[in-house]
Design a protein around this motif. Structure first.
Motif, mmCIF file in Angstrom:
data_model
loop_
_atom_site.group_PDB
_atom_site.id
_atom_site.type_symbol
_atom_site.label_atom_id
_atom_site.label_comp_id
_atom_site.label_asym_id
_atom_site.label_seq_id
_atom_site.Cartn_x
_atom_site.Cartn_y
_atom_site.Cartn_z
ATOM 1 N N PRO A 50 0.814 -1.239 0.000
ATOM 2 C CA PRO A 50 0.000 0.000 0.000
ATOM 3 C C PRO A 50 0.835 1.271 0.000
ATOM 4 O O PRO A 50 0.429 2.286 -0.584
ATOM 5 C CB PRO A 50 -0.824 -0.123 1.296
ATOM 6 C CG PRO A 50 -0.083 -1.096 2.155
ATOM 7 C CD PRO A 50 0.590 -2.041 1.214
ATOM 8 N N MET A 51 2.033 1.222 0.615
ATOM 9 C CA MET A 51 2.869 2.428 0.661
ATOM 10 C C MET A 51 3.476 2.724 -0.714
ATOM 11 O O MET A 51 3.615 3.883 -1.112
ATOM 12 C CB MET A 51 3.966 2.261 1.722
ATOM 13 C CG MET A 51 3.403 2.148 3.131
ATOM 14 S SD MET A 51 4.633 1.824 4.401
ATOM 15 C CE MET A 51 5.171 3.480 4.786
ATOM 16 N N LEU A 52 3.825 1.664 -1.461
ATOM 17 C CA LEU A 52 4.321 1.857 -2.824
ATOM 18 C C LEU A 52 3.197 2.395 -3.709
ATOM 19 O O LEU A 52 3.422 3.284 -4.544
ATOM 20 C CB LEU A 52 4.852 0.533 -3.378
ATOM 21 C CG LEU A 52 5.372 0.548 -4.826
ATOM 22 C CD1 LEU A 52 6.428 1.625 -5.033
ATOM 23 C CD2 LEU A 52 5.945 -0.829 -5.201
ATOM 24 N N HIS A 53 1.997 1.876 -3.522
ATOM 25 C CA HIS A 53 0.849 2.363 -4.298
ATOM 26 C C HIS A 53 0.614 3.854 -4.017
ATOM 27 O O HIS A 53 0.330 4.646 -4.931
ATOM 28 C CB HIS A 53 -0.401 1.558 -3.953
ATOM 29 C CG HIS A 53 -1.601 1.928 -4.780
ATOM 30 N ND1 HIS A 53 -2.451 2.957 -4.426
ATOM 31 C CD2 HIS A 53 -2.076 1.437 -5.959
ATOM 32 C CE1 HIS A 53 -3.401 3.087 -5.343
ATOM 33 N NE2 HIS A 53 -3.197 2.167 -6.274
ATOM 34 N N THR A 199 8.626 11.882 2.636
ATOM 35 C CA THR A 199 7.183 12.101 2.496
ATOM 36 C C THR A 199 6.446 10.799 2.186
ATOM 37 O O THR A 199 5.404 10.507 2.772
ATOM 38 C CB THR A 199 6.903 13.120 1.371
ATOM 39 O OG1 THR A 199 7.831 14.204 1.470
ATOM 40 C CG2 THR A 199 5.491 13.658 1.470
ATOM 41 N N TYR A 200 6.990 10.033 1.239
ATOM 42 C CA TYR A 200 6.368 8.766 0.839
ATOM 43 C C TYR A 200 7.399 7.653 1.030
ATOM 44 O O TYR A 200 8.236 7.422 0.166
ATOM 45 C CB TYR A 200 5.897 8.829 -0.617
ATOM 46 C CG TYR A 200 4.918 9.950 -0.877
ATOM 47 C CD1 TYR A 200 3.584 9.824 -0.502
ATOM 48 C CD2 TYR A 200 5.337 11.138 -1.465
ATOM 49 C CE1 TYR A 200 2.676 10.861 -0.715
ATOM 50 C CE2 TYR A 200 4.442 12.181 -1.687
ATOM 51 C CZ TYR A 200 3.114 12.038 -1.308
ATOM 52 O OH TYR A 200 2.235 13.065 -1.519
ATOM 53 N N VAL A 201 7.334 7.004 2.187
ATOM 54 C CA VAL A 201 8.274 5.934 2.521
ATOM 55 C C VAL A 201 7.825 4.641 1.844
ATOM 56 O O VAL A 201 6.653 4.259 1.920
ATOM 57 C CB VAL A 201 8.343 5.733 4.048
ATOM 58 C CG1 VAL A 201 9.252 4.550 4.393
ATOM 59 C CG2 VAL A 201 8.844 7.001 4.731
ATOM 60 N N VAL A 202 8.778 3.975 1.162
ATOM 61 C CA VAL A 202 8.503 2.662 0.568
ATOM 62 C C VAL A 202 9.529 1.686 1.137
ATOM 63 O O VAL A 202 10.672 1.642 0.685
ATOM 64 C CB VAL A 202 8.610 2.699 -0.971
ATOM 65 C CG1 VAL A 202 8.301 1.316 -1.544
ATOM 66 C CG2 VAL A 202 7.666 3.736 -1.554
ATOM 67 N N PRO A 203 9.172 0.899 2.162
ATOM 68 C CA PRO A 203 10.141 -0.042 2.745
ATOM 69 C C PRO A 203 10.497 -1.128 1.730
ATOM 70 O O PRO A 203 9.610 -1.741 1.128
ATOM 71 C CB PRO A 203 9.381 -0.645 3.939
ATOM 72 C CG PRO A 203 8.189 0.229 4.144
ATOM 73 C CD PRO A 203 7.866 0.816 2.821
ATOM 74 N N LEU A 214 12.392 -2.878 -10.982
ATOM 75 C CA LEU A 214 10.945 -2.905 -10.758
ATOM 76 C C LEU A 214 10.447 -1.547 -10.270
ATOM 77 O O LEU A 214 9.446 -1.023 -10.779
ATOM 78 C CB LEU A 214 10.598 -3.994 -9.732
ATOM 79 C CG LEU A 214 9.112 -4.100 -9.342
ATOM 80 C CD1 LEU A 214 8.255 -4.438 -10.553
ATOM 81 C CD2 LEU A 214 8.927 -5.150 -8.245
ATOM 82 N N TYR A 215 11.156 -0.960 -9.282
ATOM 83 C CA TYR A 215 10.751 0.355 -8.773
ATOM 84 C C TYR A 215 10.730 1.381 -9.910
ATOM 85 O O TYR A 215 9.765 2.137 -10.064
ATOM 86 C CB TYR A 215 11.719 0.864 -7.699
ATOM 87 C CG TYR A 215 11.909 -0.023 -6.509
ATOM 88 C CD1 TYR A 215 10.837 -0.691 -5.916
ATOM 89 C CD2 TYR A 215 13.174 -0.178 -5.930
ATOM 90 C CE1 TYR A 215 11.032 -1.495 -4.801
ATOM 91 C CE2 TYR A 215 13.377 -0.977 -4.823
ATOM 92 C CZ TYR A 215 12.302 -1.635 -4.261
ATOM 93 O OH TYR A 215 12.497 -2.427 -3.161
ATOM 94 N N CYS A 216 11.819 1.431 -10.682
ATOM 95 C CA CYS A 216 11.942 2.439 -11.744
ATOM 96 C C CYS A 216 10.851 2.257 -12.801
ATOM 97 O O CYS A 216 10.270 3.238 -13.278
ATOM 98 C CB CYS A 216 13.328 2.362 -12.391
ATOM 99 S SG CYS A 216 14.678 2.900 -11.318
#
Length: 331
Positions: A50-53, A199-203, A214-216
């Motif tokens: 959910p944090m990545l979304h 601001t937007y943490v993605v663990p 994948l992230y990019c």
């Protein structure tokens, strides 16, 4: 388009859940750690998804409002992925050394970008022949050095509206500058990092090549979704109209240049021209320019007029010279 879909299985296959050795952890990451296996911390992907979304939604919303996204990833395994993703979605990137003051001292950085553009113009035009071989080599080295540091942001035109960071420990200076200027930061935060101020943490894992790719890819697709939304919001759905919409034709260009309705065969890659980004290439296409030969045939005044229309008049002569060279190579 819609926000890019991804599953927890994709994150698992990319190794996003692998943290660092337990003794290297940052206690502030404790809420995002699922447990320990073989002395390696495991990231809780139930929180990552959910944090990545949320981060992807922020990227899409920023671009949809006309904002700029700056990708930052200077570690070796992130350099190529960051550059490719930024270019694919017509955004900006820093994948070499982060120059202190890139954000907080933009005036000085702008002067360096201006110097880079001048060197591009000199080396791509006939003016370079007036220099000795040694002088040309010195100028080329200076140009290459500036391009490594500033090539990804030379067309940015101002401060970004959001920055996306791969490794918060390595890019701590960039994050501090963004915080000082109140620029939102979306970042991949590993178990040895401090999530404070993000601001937007993605663990997740910030070292594995597959995870970084994948992230990019996801962020690039989110930015493309934002571009698509911006275009959709700017007009009506012509395809859904019962009656054809009367379209106002542009007035004939005073320069006498006549563009093409579409490419003849395969369009040329106009991004090979000096200073042309994906956004500038789209402006060329809007003017009916799809091929090198169209630019190679322009005289100085017509090229300057087109340069003014796309926002880079100083590059006009360099485009013509480069287009002539590329046309000659193709023949």
């Amino acid at each position: 388009m819609a926000l890019p879909d991804f599953t927890m299985r994709q994150l698992l296959e990319a190794g996003v859940h692998f943290g660092h050795q337990a003794h290297r952890w940052n206690p502030k990451m404790a809420p995002f750690i699922f447990g320990t296996r073989n002395n390696i911390h495991i990231v809780d992907l139930a929180q990552t998804v959910p944090m990545l979304h949320q981060a992807l939604q922020a990227v899409s919303d920023t671009v949809a409002k006309g904002g700029r996204i700056l990708f930052v990833g200077t570690k070796r395994q992130a350099q190529d992925g960051v550059a490719d993703a930024a270019k694919r979605c017509a955004q900006y990137f820093v994948n070499s050394r982060w120059l202190g003051g890139t954000l907080t001292n933009w005036k000085t950085i702008s002067a360096s970008i201006k110097r880079l553009r001048h060197l591009d113009d000199v080396l791509s035009s006939g003016e370079a022949n007036s220099y000795t071989k040694k002088e040309r080599l010195t100028l080329q080295r200076e140009r290459d050095k500036l391009d490594r540091s500033l090539g990804g942001i030379k067309d940015m035109g101002g401060l970004p509206d959001l920055i996306f960071v791969i490794d918060t420990n390595k890019e701590d200076i960039a994050i501090q500058e963004a915080q000082r200027l109140n620029i939102p930061v979306a970042a991949i935060v590993d178990t040895n990092s401090d999530p404070k101020g993000i601001t937007y943490v993605v663990p997740g894992n910030d070292d594995a090549g597959r995870a970084i790719s994948l992230y990019c890819d996801l962020v690039a697709r989110a930015a493309i979704d934002g571009i698509s939304r911006a275009q959709g919001d700017s007009g009506i759905d012509v395809g859904a109209s019962a009656e054809p919409v009367a379209e106002e034709l542009p007035a004939p260009s005073s320069s006498g240049f006549q563009g093409l309705a579409g490419p003849r065969g395969t369009a040329d890659d106009l991004k090979k021209l000096p200073g042309v980004s994906g956004a500038i290439e789209k402006k060329f296409n809007d003017l009916g320019i799809f091929h090198y030969w169209q630019l190679a045939e322009l005289d100085h005044d017509t090229a300057l007029t087109i340069g003014e229309e796309v926002g880079l008049p100083s590059r006009a002569d360099a485009w013509v010279a480069k287009a002539k060279a590329l046309t000659a190579e193709a023949e």
